[in-house]
Design a protein around this motif. Structure first.
Motif, PDB file in Angstrom:
ATOM      1  N   GLN A   1       0.834  -1.202   0.000  1.00 60.47           N
ATOM      2  CA  GLN A   1       0.000   0.000   0.000  1.00 60.47           C
ATOM      3  C   GLN A   1       0.871   1.256   0.000  1.00 60.47           C
ATOM      4  OE1 GLN A   1      -2.454  -0.603   3.446  1.00 60.47           O
ATOM      5  NE2 GLN A   1      -3.565  -2.305   2.503  1.00 60.47           N
ATOM      6  N   ILE A   2       1.930   1.247   0.795  1.00 58.20           N
ATOM      7  CA  ILE A   2       2.856   2.382   0.835  1.00 58.20           C
ATOM      8  C   ILE A   2       3.543   2.539  -0.518  1.00 58.20           C
ATOM      9  CG2 ILE A   2       5.027   3.206   1.847  1.00 58.20           C
ATOM     10  CD1 ILE A   2       4.054   1.830   4.500  1.00 58.20           C
ATOM     11  N   GLN A   3       3.998   1.440  -1.095  1.00 53.69           N
ATOM     12  CA  GLN A   3       4.678   1.492  -2.385  1.00 53.69           C
ATOM     13  C   GLN A   3       3.746   1.999  -3.483  1.00 53.69           C
ATOM     14  OE1 GLN A   3       5.876  -2.536  -2.143  1.00 53.69           O
ATOM     15  NE2 GLN A   3       7.869  -2.065  -1.259  1.00 53.69           N
ATOM     16  N   LEU A   4       2.491   1.599  -3.452  1.00 51.47           N
ATOM     17  CA  LEU A   4       1.529   2.080  -4.447  1.00 51.47           C
ATOM     18  C   LEU A   4       1.250   3.572  -4.268  1.00 51.47           C
ATOM     19  CD1 LEU A   4      -0.931  -0.952  -4.575  1.00 51.47           C
ATOM     20  CD2 LEU A   4       0.687  -0.241  -6.357  1.00 51.47           C
ATOM     21  N   ALA A   5       1.196   4.033  -3.024  1.00 50.57           N
ATOM     22  CA  ALA A   5       1.005   5.466  -2.770  1.00 50.57           C
ATOM     23  C   ALA A   5       2.202   6.265  -3.289  1.00 50.57           C
ATOM     24  CB  ALA A   5       0.791   5.716  -1.283  1.00 50.57           C
ATOM     25  N   ILE A   6       3.395   5.768  -3.026  1.00 46.42           N
ATOM     26  CA  ILE A   6       4.604   6.433  -3.531  1.00 46.42           C
ATOM     27  C   ILE A   6       4.596   6.423  -5.057  1.00 46.42           C
ATOM     28  CG2 ILE A   6       7.128   6.254  -3.693  1.00 46.42           C
ATOM     29  CD1 ILE A   6       7.030   5.249  -0.737  1.00 46.42           C
ATOM     30  N   ALA A   7       4.201   5.321  -5.658  1.00 46.72           N
ATOM     31  CA  ALA A   7       4.134   5.231  -7.120  1.00 46.72           C
ATOM     32  C   ALA A   7       3.179   6.283  -7.677  1.00 46.72           C
ATOM     33  CB  ALA A   7       3.694   3.828  -7.546  1.00 46.72           C
ATOM     34  N   PHE A   8       2.039   6.456  -7.032  1.00 44.36           N
ATOM     35  CA  PHE A   8       1.077   7.468  -7.470  1.00 44.36           C
ATOM     36  C   PHE A   8       1.691   8.865  -7.399  1.00 44.36           C
ATOM     37  CE2 PHE A   8      -2.260  10.569  -6.537  1.00 44.36           C
ATOM     38  CZ  PHE A   8      -3.057  10.415  -7.670  1.00 44.36           C
ATOM     39  N   ILE A   9       2.380   9.157  -6.308  1.00 43.38           N
ATOM     40  CA  ILE A   9       3.035  10.460  -6.145  1.00 43.38           C
ATOM     41  C   ILE A   9       4.101  10.660  -7.222  1.00 43.38           C
ATOM     42  CG2 ILE A   9       4.560  11.811  -4.628  1.00 43.38           C
ATOM     43  CD1 ILE A   9       2.984  10.463  -2.262  1.00 43.38           C
ATOM     44  N   VAL A  10       4.916   9.642  -7.460  1.00 40.38           N
ATOM     45  CA  VAL A  10       5.988   9.730  -8.457  1.00 40.38           C
ATOM     46  C   VAL A  10       5.403   9.937  -9.851  1.00 40.38           C
ATOM     47  CG1 VAL A  10       7.811   8.403  -9.613  1.00 40.38           C
ATOM     48  CG2 VAL A  10       7.702   8.475  -7.108  1.00 40.38           C
ATOM     49  N   LEU A  11       4.360   9.193 -10.188  1.00 42.34           N
ATOM     50  CA  LEU A  11       3.749   9.340 -11.508  1.00 42.34           C
ATOM     51  C   LEU A  11       3.107  10.719 -11.671  1.00 42.34           C
ATOM     52  CD1 LEU A  11       2.233   5.782 -11.995  1.00 42.34           C
ATOM     53  CD2 LEU A  11       4.195   6.784 -13.193  1.00 42.34           C
ATOM     54  N   THR A  12       2.503  11.222 -10.612  1.00 42.78           N
ATOM     55  CA  THR A  12       1.930  12.571 -10.648  1.00 42.78           C
ATOM     56  C   THR A  12       3.021  13.608 -10.850  1.00 42.78           C
ATOM     57  OG1 THR A  12       0.102  11.872  -9.207  1.00 42.78           O
ATOM     58  CG2 THR A  12       0.536  14.249  -9.372  1.00 42.78           C
ATOM     59  N   LEU A  13       4.120  13.454 -10.119  1.00 43.36           N
ATOM     60  CA  LEU A  13       5.259  14.363 -10.263  1.00 43.36           C
ATOM     61  C   LEU A  13       5.838  14.290 -11.679  1.00 43.36           C
ATOM     62  CD1 LEU A  13       7.046  16.355  -8.658  1.00 43.36           C
ATOM     63  CD2 LEU A  13       8.488  14.408  -8.043  1.00 43.36           C
ATOM     64  N   ALA A  14       5.939  13.096 -12.222  1.00 44.38           N
ATOM     65  CA  ALA A  14       6.457  12.923 -13.586  1.00 44.38           C
ATOM     66  C   ALA A  14       5.562  13.655 -14.588  1.00 44.38           C
ATOM     67  CB  ALA A  14       6.541  11.439 -13.928  1.00 44.38           C
ATOM     68  N   TRP A  15       4.260  13.584 -14.385  1.00 45.92           N
ATOM     69  CA  TRP A  15       3.317  14.254 -15.277  1.00 45.92           C
ATOM     70  C   TRP A  15       3.436  15.777 -15.141  1.00 45.92           C
ATOM     71  CZ3 TRP A  15      -1.384  16.925 -14.069  1.00 45.92           C
ATOM     72  CH2 TRP A  15      -2.147  17.262 -15.182  1.00 45.92           C
ATOM     73  N   ILE A  16       3.502  16.267 -13.905  1.00 48.81           N
ATOM     74  CA  ILE A  16       3.611  17.711 -13.657  1.00 48.81           C
ATOM     75  C   ILE A  16       4.910  18.274 -14.233  1.00 48.81           C
ATOM     76  CG2 ILE A  16       3.914  19.453 -11.842  1.00 48.81           C
ATOM     77  CD1 ILE A  16       1.936  17.768 -10.145  1.00 48.81           C
ATOM     78  N   LEU A  17       6.005  17.561 -14.027  1.00 53.63           N
ATOM     79  CA  LEU A  17       7.316  18.046 -14.477  1.00 53.63           C
ATOM     80  C   LEU A  17       7.591  17.753 -15.953  1.00 53.63           C
ATOM     81  CD1 LEU A  17       9.452  17.120 -11.348  1.00 53.63           C
ATOM     82  CD2 LEU A  17       8.531  19.369 -11.987  1.00 53.63           C
ATOM     83  N   GLU A  18       6.678  17.029 -16.591  1.00 49.15           N
ATOM     84  CA  GLU A  18       6.789  16.715 -18.016  1.00 49.15           C
ATOM     85  C   GLU A  18       8.146  16.110 -18.371  1.00 49.15           C
ATOM     86  OE1 GLU A  18       5.815  20.366 -20.053  1.00 49.15           O
ATOM     87  OE2 GLU A  18       3.698  20.164 -19.546  1.00 49.15           O
ATOM     88  N   ILE A  19       8.498  15.037 -17.645  1.00 50.34           N
ATOM     89  CA  ILE A  19       9.749  14.347 -17.960  1.00 50.34           C
ATOM     90  C   ILE A  19       9.622  13.703 -19.336  1.00 50.34           C
ATOM     91  CG2 ILE A  19      10.299  13.972 -15.515  1.00 50.34           C
ATOM     92  CD1 ILE A  19       9.481  11.039 -15.886  1.00 50.34           C
ATOM     93  N   SER A  20      10.743  13.337 -19.913  1.00 51.70           N
ATOM     94  CA  SER A  20      10.723  12.761 -21.263  1.00 51.70           C
ATOM     95  C   SER A  20       9.996  11.414 -21.271  1.00 51.70           C
ATOM     96  CB  SER A  20      12.150  12.578 -21.780  1.00 51.70           C
ATOM     97  OG  SER A  20      12.765  11.465 -21.148  1.00 51.70           O
ATOM     98  N   ARG A  21       9.619  11.020 -22.457  1.00 46.48           N
ATOM     99  CA  ARG A  21       8.929   9.734 -22.622  1.00 46.48           C
ATOM    100  C   ARG A  21       9.821   8.581 -22.148  1.00 46.48           C
ATOM    101  NH1 ARG A  21       5.985   8.168 -28.144  1.00 46.48           N
ATOM    102  NH2 ARG A  21       4.084   8.177 -26.940  1.00 46.48           N
TER     103      ARG A  21
END
Length: 121
Positions: free
Chosen positions: A33-53
């Motif tokens: 559950q903790i790892q999935l929450a962190i994954a959600f945060i990381v993916l959200t951050l990746a989307w906000i920061l517009e990292i490369s494909r």
């Protein structure tokens, strides 16, 4: 298991069994559950920061590896518990080694994630 007829199940049934396992692990395992929450945060951050494909795909692979290893760790712990009710050094070692695999992949993932995200700040 041999002789249980599992090979005769349709592809849909086999997929539903796998999805059931994912849901069971996500409901029962606090670490997952903790790892999935962190994954959600990381993916959200990746989307906000517009990292490369390419960087996004790397992040997805790392998340998949950590989550998959955690589920393998969970399965191994349950099998060990099923096989023996008593404490045994080998059972402890098996559980500790599997947990160590999750930890090492998590640390490596955090380092790589840091290398991807650091330049964007």
């Amino acid at each position: 298991m041999k002789g249980d007829g599992s090979s005769s199940y349709s592809l849909w049934h086999r997929i539903s069994f796998a999805l059931s396992g994912i849901v069971q692990a996500a409901k029962a395992e606090k670490n997952l559950q903790i790892q999935l929450a962190i994954a959600f945060i990381v993916l959200t951050l990746a989307w906000i920061l517009e990292i490369s494909r390419t960087e996004f795909f790397i992040i997805l692979l790392l998340i998949g590896q950590v989550v998959s290893l955690e589920m393998v760790n969970t399965a191994l712990e349950r099998v060990v518990d099923l096989v023996s009710d008593e404490w045994h050094a080998l059972a402890k070692a098996a559980k500790d080694i599997a947990a160590g695999a999750v930890l090492s992949m998590s640390v490596i993932s955090a380092i790589i994630g840091g290398m991807i995200f650091w330049p964007t700040f």
